[in-house]
Design an enzyme around this catalytic site. Structure first.
Site, mmCIF file in Angstrom:
data_model
loop_
_atom_site.group_PDB
_atom_site.id
_atom_site.type_symbol
_atom_site.label_atom_id
_atom_site.label_comp_id
_atom_site.label_asym_id
_atom_site.label_seq_id
_atom_site.Cartn_x
_atom_site.Cartn_y
_atom_site.Cartn_z
ATOM 1 N N ASP A 102 -1.434 2.929 9.918
ATOM 2 C CA ASP A 102 -2.267 1.946 10.469
ATOM 3 C C ASP A 102 -1.427 1.604 11.725
ATOM 4 O OD1 ASP A 102 -3.702 -0.362 11.429
ATOM 5 O OD2 ASP A 102 -3.247 -1.517 9.467
ATOM 6 N N PHE A 211 -4.887 -10.158 6.553
ATOM 7 C CA PHE A 211 -5.463 -11.576 6.293
ATOM 8 C C PHE A 211 -5.552 -12.333 7.775
ATOM 9 C CE2 PHE A 211 -1.632 -13.836 7.393
ATOM 10 C CZ PHE A 211 -0.808 -12.926 7.377
ATOM 11 N N HIS A 241 -3.452 -10.836 10.910
ATOM 12 C CA HIS A 241 -2.745 -9.534 10.554
ATOM 13 C C HIS A 241 -3.642 -8.735 10.117
ATOM 14 C CE1 HIS A 241 -0.410 -7.035 7.306
ATOM 15 N NE2 HIS A 241 0.157 -6.797 8.504
ATOM 16 N N HIS A 332 3.983 -4.077 14.342
ATOM 17 C CA HIS A 332 4.723 -3.502 13.177
ATOM 18 C C HIS A 332 4.997 -1.846 13.184
ATOM 19 C CE1 HIS A 332 3.470 -7.390 10.731
ATOM 20 N NE2 HIS A 332 4.259 -7.507 11.771
ATOM 21 N N ASN A 333 3.839 -1.162 13.503
ATOM 22 C CA ASN A 333 3.884 0.306 13.335
ATOM 23 C C ASN A 333 3.618 0.721 14.638
ATOM 24 O OD1 ASN A 333 3.827 -0.540 10.400
ATOM 25 N ND2 ASN A 333 2.036 0.501 9.873
ATOM 26 N N MET A 384 -0.169 -15.372 0.482
ATOM 27 C CA MET A 384 -0.920 -16.334 0.628
ATOM 28 C C MET A 384 -0.720 -17.389 -0.159
ATOM 29 S SD MET A 384 -4.188 -14.691 -1.543
ATOM 30 C CE MET A 384 -3.794 -12.948 -1.758
ATOM 31 N N SER A 388 5.175 -18.704 5.590
ATOM 32 C CA SER A 388 5.372 -17.732 6.766
ATOM 33 C C SER A 388 6.396 -18.346 7.774
ATOM 34 C CB SER A 388 4.313 -17.150 7.409
ATOM 35 O OG SER A 388 3.207 -16.451 6.463
ATOM 36 N N HIS A 407 9.045 -7.154 8.948
ATOM 37 C CA HIS A 407 7.600 -7.450 9.559
ATOM 38 C C HIS A 407 6.832 -8.262 8.340
ATOM 39 C CE1 HIS A 407 6.105 -4.752 6.231
ATOM 40 N NE2 HIS A 407 5.197 -4.522 6.727
#
Length: 485
Positions: A102, A211, A241, A332-333, A384, A388, A407
């Site tokens: 991703d 999410f 995200h 992140h990636n 969830m 955070s 992350h």
């Protein structure tokens, strides 16, 4: 047979840093460093992440250490939470497994000029409106559908092209890593199959751990930095995200296949086929980098569009006077060209961050002018049902981990195991009883991402803060969660 790690294999540097020495295995070019505390070892010893980290330490051109962040867990080739810098002029490689399928999965934080108390009468309708405006789920497309030529402009110019089309605002670009565009992107390096998969997926959330949360600021740890970021207690925020959807996944698949056919010609002896890589300066390395950059631009355009739909939903449900501002957008990636001081010399590297976040400290020219004196926002989502965090990058982190942080909370339970352990409908009921609204059509999808499937976010962040990779600024709590299946 794979080595079964114990804490005795690791050297304790301090309470938040452990090291696997270069002498652990003869093919290691550098030591491996893991940011964790002793209690967290129980969460990682059962998967292959430490073995994968040792494998990363064998990559040609790798500098200083193979790093693992406190949310580390097993991934494809690299562990998720892995960071590696390979020196371009020292035979350094680029590895799709070190960036992830991703491509440019990341997080965007929006701040709203209203309090949670002021939002309360509108929250249910707002959550439902966003759920319908931002499609979610496996393979789910959205209201936009770009054909070949139009899609190429997005792959080349990322979020900047979406602004030209009338979506979002200049602030969305200013407070986005790389202003939402990598210069070296080349749409012609992205396959037609990948473009076909992404054509109607801009502005969509996807599935898995992706999410969208409506949140409130629960606690401020650093008033001065929070003020710079525009955050205050009880303020409404929105966290998004997601990544490059099917287009990014197909791009990674295409180039893993290409490199698999060539790896022997380059003379690499890989400890794991999933670590497949190419010399960065080779034709294949350059083509993958150009394609990966195009997919990264697609991901930024995607989060830019979701931010636009969220802003539109606030205006429709709460009122046109509501201001929804981008605080920051982090990747992140991703693989990026960066320059770092290594052994008293500036070295140009390909920085692999896979399930890891850039966390640059004060003074870096890459940061928006507003944040340059304090450091960049570092966004670490929990789950969830928990919290955070917003942190700020530090100079100590620049030295300790090339300016990188974790992350998220990091899985400790596979999705399959989570679905066998958690009853999705019961979880939905428990979250709603705790005051967290859920907008999702899939109870099994909720079960996969249950809080119990993840490491404790407070412990993960305490290691980040304790190791000085980044410093805590604020904690946010979920009010409403929007997820796909």
């Amino acid at each position: 047979m794979a080595h079964e790690f114990s804490l005795k294999d690791l050297i304790k540097i301090d309470e938040n840093i452990y090291e696997i020495p270069k002498s652990f295995r003869s093919d290691m070019r550098v030591p491996a460093r893991i940011f964790m505390n002793a209690q967290m070892f129980a969460d990682i010893k059962g998967d292959r992440s430490l073995e994968q980290l040792v494998n990363v330490a064998t990559l040609p051109g790798i500098q200083k250490y193979a790093f693992a962040m406190p949310d580390m867990h097993q991934g494809y080739g690299f562990p998720i939470g892995g960071v590696a810098a390979t020196a371009i002029n020292q035979g350094g490689v680029i590895s799709p497994g070190g960036i992830g399928y991703d491509i440019n999965c990341g997080v965007r934080l929006l701040a709203v000029n209203m309090s949670a108390d002021e939002l309360a009468p509108y929250l249910s309708e707002l959550a439902t409106r966003i759920f319908h405006k931002v499609p979610s789920g496996v393979g789910k497309g959205g209201k936009l559908d770009f054909k070949a030529g139009a899609l190429d402009k997005i792959l080349r110019d990322g979020a900047q092209h979406m602004l030209k089309l009338g979506y979002g605002n200049e602030g969305d670009l200013e407070f986005c890593e790389e202003r939402g565009r990598l210069d070296n992107a080349d749409p012609s390096m992205v396959s037609e199959q990948a473009k076909k998969r992404g054509a109607d997926q801009l502005g969509t959330l996807g599935s898995g751990n992706h999410f969208l949360e409506i949140q409130k600021v629960d606690e401020i740890f650093d008033e001065n930095v929070a003020r710079v970021f525009g955050l205050e207690k009880n303020q409404v925020t929105v966290m998004i995200h997601c990544g490059s959807r099917g287009l990014g996944h197909q791009t990674c698949t295409d180039y893993v296949r290409t490199m698999m056919h060539k790896v022997n010609q380059w003379g690499y002896v890989l400890p794991d086929r999933e670590l497949v890589c190419a010399p960065f300066t080779s034709k294949e390395g350059q083509e993958y980098f150009a394609a990966m950059s195009a997919a990264a631009n697609f991901a930024w355009a995607n989060r830019h569009m979701i931010g636009h739909w969220v802003r539109e939903a606030f205006h429709e449900v709460v009122g046109q006077s509501i201001q929804v501002r981008t605080v920051y957008d982090v990747s992140h990636n991703i693989g990026k060209l960066e320059t770092h001081m290594i052994d008293d010399k500036l070295v140009d590297v390909v920085m692999h961050r896979k399930g890891a976040t850039r966390a640059f400290g004060p003074g870096r020219p890459e940061l928006p002018a507003l944040y340059r004196n304090v450091g960049q926002p570092v966004l670490i989502p929990g789950t969830m049902g928990t919290s955070s965090y917003v942190l700020v990058g530090t100079q100590e982190g620049m030295d300790a981990s090339f300016g990188s942080s974790c992350h998220g909370a990091g899985r400790k339970m596979s999705r399959t195991q989570a679905k066998h352990t958690v009853h999705g409908a019961q979880l939905r009921k428990e979250l709603e009883q705790a005051g967290i609204m859920i907008r999702s059509n899939s109870d099994p999808g909720l079960a996969e991402e249950a809080p119990v499937a993840y490491k404790d976010i407070d412990t993960v962040v305490s290691v980040v803060d304790g190791a000085k990779l980044a410093r805590k600024v604020a904690r946010v709590l979920p009010l409403a969660v929007i997820k796909g299946d």
